[in-house]
Design a protein around this motif. Structure first.
Motif, mmCIF file in Angstrom:
data_model
loop_
_atom_site.group_PDB
_atom_site.id
_atom_site.type_symbol
_atom_site.label_atom_id
_atom_site.label_comp_id
_atom_site.label_asym_id
_atom_site.label_seq_id
_atom_site.Cartn_x
_atom_site.Cartn_y
_atom_site.Cartn_z
ATOM 1 N N GLU A 291 0.806 -1.223 0.000
ATOM 2 C CA GLU A 291 0.000 0.000 0.000
ATOM 3 C C GLU A 291 0.841 1.276 0.000
ATOM 4 O OE1 GLU A 291 -2.669 -0.221 3.288
ATOM 5 O OE2 GLU A 291 -3.605 -2.090 2.614
ATOM 6 N N GLU A 292 2.023 1.225 0.586
ATOM 7 C CA GLU A 292 2.879 2.409 0.621
ATOM 8 C C GLU A 292 4.333 1.952 0.634
ATOM 9 O OE1 GLU A 292 2.847 4.715 4.282
ATOM 10 O OE2 GLU A 292 2.134 2.981 5.417
ATOM 11 N N ALA A 293 5.208 2.865 0.222
ATOM 12 C CA ALA A 293 6.623 2.523 0.170
ATOM 13 C C ALA A 293 7.462 3.783 0.338
ATOM 14 C CB ALA A 293 6.965 1.848 -1.160
ATOM 15 N N ILE A 294 8.720 3.574 0.668
ATOM 16 C CA ILE A 294 9.718 4.642 0.726
ATOM 17 C C ILE A 294 10.911 4.187 -0.094
ATOM 18 C CG2 ILE A 294 11.363 5.869 2.210
ATOM 19 C CD1 ILE A 294 9.270 5.751 4.440
ATOM 20 N N ILE A 295 11.423 5.093 -0.929
ATOM 21 C CA ILE A 295 12.606 4.791 -1.732
ATOM 22 C C ILE A 295 13.569 5.968 -1.639
ATOM 23 C CG2 ILE A 295 11.582 5.718 -3.860
ATOM 24 C CD1 ILE A 295 13.057 3.439 -5.382
ATOM 25 N N GLY A 296 14.860 5.674 -1.643
ATOM 26 C CA GLY A 296 15.837 6.758 -1.557
ATOM 27 C C GLY A 296 17.240 6.248 -1.362
ATOM 28 N N THR A 322 2.518 6.442 -2.385
ATOM 29 C CA THR A 322 1.381 5.519 -2.457
ATOM 30 C C THR A 322 0.895 5.545 -3.900
ATOM 31 O OG1 THR A 322 -0.227 7.252 -1.879
ATOM 32 C CG2 THR A 322 0.667 5.933 -0.067
ATOM 33 N N GLY A 323 0.331 4.419 -4.360
ATOM 34 C CA GLY A 323 -0.124 4.352 -5.740
ATOM 35 C C GLY A 323 0.502 3.179 -6.466
#
Length: 586
Positions: A291-296, A322-323
């Motif tokens: 449903e959600e994520a973090i990237i970096g 999100t998406g």
């Protein structure tokens, strides 16, 4: 008569007209230092609050070191404030960037110490900055620098980077596709991003999958480690992929704790494989329940987790999403997990989940190459609906070698207006062949600059030091001092400074090569910078793990490239902060 006239003009010009600057003794109280700084900067730097602190002044180096048992940069920064507009008026320039360049251009640079000379005494916690660090970007962009003036949306719409034809080409070049409807938020620094990652773990109900180069079990990281174990024991599928060599050398004990707690852990391989020698698994992203994520670019350790960008820890950036881009991350996680494990039947349910989500996203008009025209051909680029491309690059033995590298080269060759680049390291070898792919990236940037594209390159210098390794040395030195071993601690402090200067010299030499080209400015951040974010034409942002060094083109790396005006505007503010808190390479 003429000589007197010239002297009169100099004395009354904004740069030279100032009150007599108070001379400081070897020990200065806070009031005296504040008066010295205000007079020296013509009111550009002022006292923000009272303090009883005293400072030890080194007149030769013109450095004022606060007399404290331990460094406390946040405290020292809070005592002063920089009036940006007054700083500009005092310098007689048009904007803050110009004021900085004028000041440092009037100083001499010592290649041995890697430092500019100083015309007045600065607090040591400003490092090489000649002003108190500026934490909030609140004035109009153009006050900070002409290159930050927002482009009109109709101008941005003419950028080749947001044309459907260009993005079809990136599809073919990288084997990826774009999705729409993504909601994006810039996470500035570890203290913001780390809290979000901990929250995601605690709110996970089905799975929490993460991949990161290094995962420590230090003071701050234990919070997320304990949360991962708690969720794993409660039946949530918690997985972690980390780099193998560094882990085996330093972090084996930490991973044993995770495994005992029920977390599934796998190691990225390839460093000692003859076919992929010295490549590392440098990928970094985190997913909750699809449903959600973090990237970096952030790793998991104190140096990152507790950083605000100003407190002698590292400066970094992640993006929360999100998406449908999250679906792409789940799909890529399955692929890289299976690649490192040689296949894993426990990933089969996630393949089914991805197939279901993709089908729904296509029905909603959020996925499909036939929709690029609808998404991108907008009269107002602010209406482009969060269009993103997720790319996971592998080594030459994987399905996706050098796709990020190739995408960047193509993007740079089609940039029309501007590029702003964060990279912790800048390493490239300029030669006729340019076989090193990252050298081709830098060459492309310089060619673009020669054709009128504005390029700002922000990286590390001596203030950035040895990064994470330097932080570990300083931590060890502090521990030794607390144990009553100041002599041994001094050795480690000296090693930290030695390595910082050695690395800083190499960095500055490479940054200096760039500015021989018109339209290029190079900057060295005043703390360590670890961000790997890029922005093109004020509309396209790339946030991930990819450095401009001689390794990233062959490593496992990740990035998310987005066409989203809101994220671009947030990122521009972040880049302005980076530059105003950097020292120019002149």
């Amino acid at each position: 008569m003429i000589h007197r006239l010239i002297l009169g003009l100099l004395v009354t010009s904004p740069v030279y007209a100032q009150e007599a600057v108070p001379v400081l003794g070897s020990i200065a109280n806070f009031g005296d230092l504040g008066a010295h700084l205000e007079a020296a900067t013509g009111g550009g730097v002022r006292v923000a609050q009272d303090s009883y602190l005293s400072f030890r002044v080194d007149q030769k180096k013109r450095v004022a070191t606060p007399i404290l048992p331990e460094h406390n940069p946040d405290l020292i920064h809070s005592l002063f404030e920089t009036d940006v507009e007054q700083f500009i008026r005092h310098s007689g320039t048009k904007d803050f960037v110009s004021a900085k360049k004028k000041y440092y251009g009037s100083q001499t640079y010592n290649s041995l110490t890697q430092r500019y000379s100083r015309s007045y005494v600065y607090p040591s916690d400003w490092h090489s900055l000649n002003h108190n660090p500026i934490r909030k970007i609140e004035l109009p962009n153009e006050v900070y620098g002409a290159q930050f003036v927002p482009l009109d949306n109709k101008v941005i719409a003419n950028s080749p980077l947001i044309q459907p034809a260009f993005n079809y080409k990136l599809d073919d070049l990288t084997g990826t596709e774009m999705t729409a409807g993504n909601k994006l938020r810039l996470l500035n620094n570890g203290e913001v991003s780390f809290k979000e990652k901990v929250r995601m773990v605690k709110q996970s109900k089905k799975f929490f999958h993460s991949v990161v180069m290094v995962q420590y079990c230090d003071e701050s990281s234990n919070e997320i480690i304990d949360a991962m174990i708690e969720k794993a024991r409660a039946g949530v599928d918690v997985r972690l992929m980390v780099e193998s060599v560094w882990t085996k050398l330093v972090l084996n004990k930490c991973l044993k704790k995770l495994r005992r707690g029920g977390v599934k852990v796998t190691l990225g391989k390839g460093f000692f494989n003859p076919k992929t020698m010295f490549t590392v698994h440098h990928t970094k992203f985190w997913i909750r329940d699809g449903e959600e994520a973090i990237i970096g670019g952030q790793n998991m350790h104190d140096f990152e987790n507790s950083s605000n960008g100003f407190n002698n820890h590292t400066r970094d950036k992640d993006v929360h999403v999100t998406g449908p881009a999250v679906t792409d991350m789940v799909r890529e996680y399955i692929r890289i997990w299976n690649h490192e494990r040689g296949g894993d039947v426990t990933m089969e349910p996630y393949k089914k989940l991805v197939a279901e989500k993709i089908a729904v996203e296509k029905l909603k008009g959020l996925r499909g190459k036939d929709l690029y025209d609808d998404w991108l051909n907008k009269e107002d680029v602010s209406d482009i609906p969060g269009v993103c491309r997720v790319m996971l690059q592998g080594t030459k033995t994987t399905e996706t070698p050098m796709i990020i590298t190739n995408a960047y080269i193509e993007m740079i060759n089609n940039t029309k207006y501007s590029m702003i680049i964060n990279t912790p390291t800048l390493r490239y070898n300029e030669n006729k062949a340019n076989r090193q792919y990252n050298s081709r990236i830098v060459k492309g940037m310089l060619n673009a600059a020669q054709n009128g594209v504005k390029l700002d390159m922000i990286s590390n210098g001596p203030d950035g030091g040895w990064g994470e390794a330097g932080h570990q040395l300083r931590q060890l030195a502090r521990k030794l001092r607390s144990q009553g071993k100041p002599g041994v601690a001094k050795i480690f402090d000296g090693l930290d400074r030695l390595m910082a200067n050695f690395i800083g010299r190499t960095q500055r030499n490479n940054l200096a090569k760039l500015i021989s080209v018109p339209n290029v400015d190079s900057w060295m951040y005043f703390n360590h910078l670890h961000s790997k974010q890029m922005m093109f034409d004020h509309i396209v942002t790339s946030t991930g793990s990819f450095n401009l060094d001689v390794h990233s083109y062959k490593n496992h790396e990740s990035t998310m490239i987005c066409i989203d005006k809101k994220l671009a505007d947030e990122s521009l503010k972040g880049f302005i902060s980076d530059i105003v808190n950097s020292v120019p390479v002149l």
